[in-house]
Design a protein around this motif. Structure first.
Motif, short mmCIF file in Angstrom:
data_model
loop_
_atom_site.label_atom_id
_atom_site.label_comp_id
_atom_site.label_asym_id
_atom_site.label_seq_id
_atom_site.Cartn_x
_atom_site.Cartn_y
_atom_site.Cartn_z
N ASP A 4 0.85 -1.19 0.00
CA ASP A 4 0.00 0.00 0.00
C ASP A 4 0.89 1.24 0.00
OD1 ASP A 4 -1.89 1.96 0.30
OD2 ASP A 4 -2.56 1.33 2.30
N ALA A 5 1.16 1.76 -1.19
CA ALA A 5 2.13 2.85 -1.33
C ALA A 5 1.58 4.20 -0.92
CB ALA A 5 2.63 2.92 -2.79
N ASN A 6 0.27 4.37 -0.92
CA ASN A 6 -0.31 5.69 -0.62
C ASN A 6 -1.19 5.71 0.62
OD1 ASN A 6 -2.42 4.22 -1.65
ND2 ASN A 6 -3.10 5.77 -3.12
N ASN A 7 -1.12 4.66 1.42
CA ASN A 7 -1.80 4.60 2.72
C ASN A 7 -3.31 4.79 2.64
OD1 ASN A 7 0.46 4.01 4.24
ND2 ASN A 7 0.87 6.13 4.83
N ASP A 8 -3.93 4.28 1.56
CA ASP A 8 -5.38 4.36 1.48
C ASP A 8 -6.05 3.05 1.85
OD1 ASP A 8 -4.78 2.78 -0.70
OD2 ASP A 8 -5.90 3.96 -2.16
N GLY A 9 -5.27 2.07 2.29
CA GLY A 9 -5.80 0.79 2.71
C GLY A 9 -5.93 -0.24 1.60
N ASN A 10 -5.56 0.15 0.36
CA ASN A 10 -5.65 -0.76 -0.78
C ASN A 10 -4.25 -1.12 -1.27
OD1 ASN A 10 -8.50 -0.43 -0.78
ND2 ASN A 10 -8.27 1.47 -1.97
N LEU A 11 -4.11 -2.34 -1.78
CA LEU A 11 -2.82 -2.77 -2.30
C LEU A 11 -2.54 -2.13 -3.65
CD1 LEU A 11 -2.76 -6.58 -1.40
CD2 LEU A 11 -1.56 -4.70 -0.27
N ASP A 12 -1.29 -1.72 -3.83
CA ASP A 12 -0.82 -1.13 -5.08
C ASP A 12 0.25 -2.04 -5.68
OD1 ASP A 12 -2.40 1.24 -4.46
OD2 ASP A 12 -0.81 1.71 -3.02
N LEU A 13 0.57 -1.82 -6.95
CA LEU A 13 1.53 -2.65 -7.66
C LEU A 13 2.69 -1.80 -8.18
CD1 LEU A 13 -0.92 -4.74 -9.90
CD2 LEU A 13 -0.16 -5.26 -7.57
N PHE A 14 3.90 -2.18 -7.84
CA PHE A 14 5.08 -1.62 -8.50
C PHE A 14 5.52 -2.64 -9.54
CE2 PHE A 14 9.82 -1.06 -8.57
CZ PHE A 14 9.82 0.15 -9.25
N VAL A 15 5.34 -2.31 -10.81
CA VAL A 15 5.61 -3.23 -11.91
C VAL A 15 7.00 -2.94 -12.45
CG1 VAL A 15 4.83 -4.07 -14.15
CG2 VAL A 15 3.14 -3.28 -12.47
N LEU A 34 4.39 2.55 -11.06
CA LEU A 34 3.55 2.36 -9.89
C LEU A 34 2.08 2.45 -10.30
CD1 LEU A 34 3.38 2.03 -6.79
CD2 LEU A 34 3.30 4.53 -6.63
N TRP A 35 1.34 1.39 -9.98
CA TRP A 35 -0.09 1.32 -10.30
C TRP A 35 -0.86 1.31 -8.99
CZ3 TRP A 35 -2.14 0.78 -15.37
CH2 TRP A 35 -1.16 0.72 -16.37
N ILE A 36 -1.79 2.26 -8.86
CA ILE A 36 -2.54 2.45 -7.62
C ILE A 36 -3.83 1.63 -7.66
CG2 ILE A 36 -3.68 4.13 -6.13
CD1 ILE A 36 -0.63 4.39 -6.23
N GLY A 37 -4.06 0.83 -6.62
CA GLY A 37 -5.23 -0.02 -6.56
C GLY A 37 -6.45 0.71 -6.03
N ASP A 38 -7.62 0.29 -6.50
CA ASP A 38 -8.87 0.91 -6.05
C ASP A 38 -9.60 0.08 -4.99
OD1 ASP A 38 -9.87 -1.23 -7.48
OD2 ASP A 38 -11.12 -0.03 -8.84
N GLY A 39 -8.99 -1.02 -4.55
CA GLY A 39 -9.61 -1.86 -3.55
C GLY A 39 -10.66 -2.79 -4.11
N ALA A 76 -8.89 -3.28 -9.58
CA ALA A 76 -8.45 -2.49 -10.73
C ALA A 76 -7.32 -1.57 -10.31
CB ALA A 76 -9.61 -1.70 -11.32
N PHE A 77 -6.45 -1.22 -11.28
CA PHE A 77 -5.27 -0.41 -10.97
C PHE A 77 -5.10 0.68 -12.01
CE2 PHE A 77 -4.75 -4.54 -9.12
CZ PHE A 77 -4.22 -4.29 -7.87
N GLN A 78 -4.62 1.84 -11.56
CA GLN A 78 -4.42 2.99 -12.44
C GLN A 78 -2.99 3.47 -12.32
OE1 GLN A 78 -7.19 6.19 -11.83
NE2 GLN A 78 -6.34 7.45 -13.47
N LEU A 79 -2.36 3.74 -13.47
CA LEU A 79 -0.97 4.19 -13.49
C LEU A 79 -0.83 5.56 -12.84
CD1 LEU A 79 1.97 3.81 -14.52
CD2 LEU A 79 1.24 4.93 -16.64
N LYS A 80 0.13 5.68 -11.92
CA LYS A 80 0.48 6.97 -11.33
C LYS A 80 1.75 7.46 -12.01
CE LYS A 80 1.29 9.37 -6.95
NZ LYS A 80 0.23 10.39 -7.22
N LYS A 81 1.68 8.59 -12.66
CA LYS A 81 2.78 9.03 -13.52
C LYS A 81 3.87 9.80 -12.78
CE LYS A 81 0.07 9.01 -17.78
NZ LYS A 81 -0.39 9.79 -18.96
N GLU A 82 3.52 10.59 -11.79
CA GLU A 82 4.51 11.39 -11.09
C GLU A 82 4.74 10.77 -9.72
OE1 GLU A 82 6.12 13.79 -12.52
OE2 GLU A 82 4.89 13.68 -14.36
N THR A 83 5.83 10.00 -9.60
CA THR A 83 6.08 9.27 -8.35
C THR A 83 7.42 9.57 -7.71
OG1 THR A 83 7.10 7.39 -9.50
CG2 THR A 83 4.68 7.35 -9.21
N GLY A 84 8.37 10.13 -8.48
CA GLY A 84 9.73 10.30 -7.98
C GLY A 84 10.60 9.09 -8.21
#
Length: 566
Positions: free
Chosen positions: A103-114, A134-139, A142-150
């Motif tokens: 959970d990279a953004n602390n929203d309680g959902n699992l995210d994927l680093f591909v 980094l793909w952010i999960g919606d719980g 489904a996952f959405q690409l996060k483009k600005e991550t550092g």
């Protein structure tokens, strides 16, 4: 289920000696691939358990992007998210990728680093445009690409990585394991970066600040290493997560001790994690007759002997002149009294050279994946090993720990109940909530000729545990809510102690299991004591006594153990 109940009835009708003999001859697992809805899946890109929709049941991710939701032991495919998957029509093919989960953004959902293994100077390379993402999960799966991550978007030969919290701020950090910049063409090794998480899905590169940058010159103790595996654990019980890093043709493994001030120190030489076979080694441009001695693919961590210190198993490939390269070995943590050093026990889990095909010292064989589990719920950890896709017999193997406290293992592969050739991935979970650990495995065709490929087609195999219930042994299962990667759960039944940690990765390609902490407790009806240490800066500890066994629980920081409704 009916078959399992019938087996129990038959065993009950037998006398004690006959029942024990019958149980020892019965298969440990049954193949439920088709019944679970997974028949026909290829799986060459990997298999991993993770609860992507937060319903408490372990779901399955196949090939890095095909999501299967677990509906009480049967898996249903979600609509394919093609953007997560490599282009299977690309020429040349898109290189393999890995999956790091947390959970990279602390929203309680699992995210994927591909991750992607990308070498622009590779033969016939055409840029497919994929980078580490980094793909952010919606719980919901489904996952959405996060483009600005550092996180760097430069091409990299990334092999593995892990989420973990090295500074105890409750935000997941990210270590990325990179290989040679141009494999087999140049000795140049890419930096394997460390990113400090901000808790919102963005990261800061702290590699240099943390002391992980390494020297660009090869062959030195402080040189950058070509990384193939990574595991994190609190190796010295000081409450901080350390890194166990495995190299491929890198001379020595790395053991990064977390100093607690944002920096790390490599203590592999002192602890014995660096290598076993010292002496000859191979280096680019080195003299003839020198060999590298480490090709480490997986390092699952577990306190197999119940002394409270985390041990590990190094699964390696013995390349080229295997007399000068590390074998797969059990590393026993000697604890505080032994300076937290590792003692290599080459006899506990013997992995001798294969009896077939290895005709000389110039061969390749060993292990790609491994994992700890308690296959019969007797309270002692056992080991499953996926042997290599080289000349080894290439089978999934199991080693059961003798329940006498000796720390010795016996091979039970012939009791598995199935034969699985060229096991390429491995993940564990309890898919049907019966308290027993089940296995999912995939297959590789990397070194199979046409005949073997026809005999063993690409497939996913799901295998349900029969042995725990057959043995009449119970369990205790707790899922930690919130940021729990790096947390530690310890239980006592009488004088017997068991420990589990929550991991982000235990090897190559992001290998991991479902994050539940599951214990076999034998015949115990009550857990005398449960101790949970959270991975926050204060190492907050919660203790519970006289907890009913045979149940599933959840726990939030500061809360009480809550029984999951059946």
């Amino acid at each position: 289920m009916k078959r399992a109940l019938l087996s129990l009835s038959i065993l009950a009708a037998l006398g004690p000696a006959a029942a024990q003999e019958a149980r020892q001859a019965a298969p440990l697992y049954e193949d439920v691939t088709a019944a679970a809805g997974l028949d026909g899946q290829a799986g060459q890109g990997g298999v991993v358990f993770a609860d992507v929709n937060n319903d408490g049941w372990p779901d399955l991710i196949v090939d890095g992007g095909r999501i299967f939701i677990n509906q009480k032991g049967r898996f249903t495919a979600l609509p394919e998210q093609k953007e997560l998957l490599p282009d299977d029509k690309a020429t040349p093919p898109v290189p393999g990728h890995g999956l790091v989960i947390g959970d990279a953004n602390n929203d309680g959902n699992l995210d994927l680093f591909v991750t992607w293994t990308t070498d622009p100077e590779g033969e016939g390379f055409k840029d497919h445009g994929r980078r580490n993402e980094l793909w952010i999960g919606d719980g919901k799966g489904a996952f959405q690409l996060k483009k600005e991550t550092g996180i760097s978007t430069e091409p990299a030969t990334t092999i593995t990585g892990t989420f973990f919290d090295y500074d105890g701020d409750d935000n997941l950090d990210l270590f990325v394991g990179n290989w040679w910049k141009h494999p087999w063409k140049s000795p140049e090794v890419l930096i394997s970066p460390l990113y400090r998480g901000r808790g919102d899905g963005t990261f800061e590169d702290v590699t240099k600040k943390a002391g992980l940058e390494g020297n660009a010159a090869p062959g030195r103790r402080d040189s950058r290493r070509p990384i193939f595996s990574v595991t994190h654990t609190d190796w010295n019980n000081d409450g901080k997560q350390d890194l166990l890093v495995g190299t491929y043709a890198g001379k020595w493994n790395l053991h990064w001790r977390n100093n607690g001030d944002g920096t790390f120190t490599d203590v592999a030489r002192e602890t014995g994690y660096d290598c076993d076979t010292r002496g000859r080694w191979y280096s680019w441009g080195g003299p003839d007759g020198e060999y590298c001695n480490v090709f480490l693919f997986t390092t699952p961590v577990g306190d197999f002997n119940g002394d409270g210190a985390m041990d590990c198993f190094q699964g390696t490939i013995r390349h080229w002149d295997w007399r000068a390269t590390d074998p797969s070995e059990l590393l026993v943590n000697t604890g505080k009294g032994g300076g937290w050093n590792f003692r290599r026990d080459v006899e506990a889990i013997p992995r001798p050279a294969p009896k077939v095909n290895v005709q000389s010292t110039q061969e390749n064989w060993g292990d790609l994946h491994a994992g700890w589990l308690d296959l019969d719920n007797d309270g002692w950890l056992d080991l499953v090993v996926a042997s290599s896709d080289y000349v080894d017999p290439q089978l999934l193997k199991v080693y059961r720990q003798k329940p006498d406290g000796s720390g010795k293992f016996e091979e039970w592969t012939d009791r598995l109940g199935f034969t699985w050739a060229s096991a390429s991935c491995l993940s564990f979970a309890d898919i049907d909530r019966d308290g027993a650990t089940d296995i999912v495995v995939a297959r590789s065709h990397m070194r199979f000729d046409a005949a073997l490929q026809k005999k063993h087609p690409l497939a996913v195999g799901l295998f349900r545990n029969l042995e725990a219930k057959r043995a009449g042994n119970g369990f205790f299962n707790v899922r930690l809510r919130g940021q729990a990667i790096g947390a530690r759960v310890t239980i006592w039944t009488g004088e017997h102690r068991q420990t589990r940690e929550v991991y982000g990765c235990v090897g190559i390609g992001g290998q991991r299991d479902d994050s539940d902490c599951r214990f076999g407790v034998g015949k115990a009806a009550v857990i005398d004591k449960v101790e949970v240490r959270w991975p926050d800066k204060a190492n907050t500890v919660q203790t519970f006594e006289k907890v009913e066994a045979g149940r599933f629980y959840t726990l939030k920081p500061g809360g009480g153990l809550e029984r999951v409704k059946e």
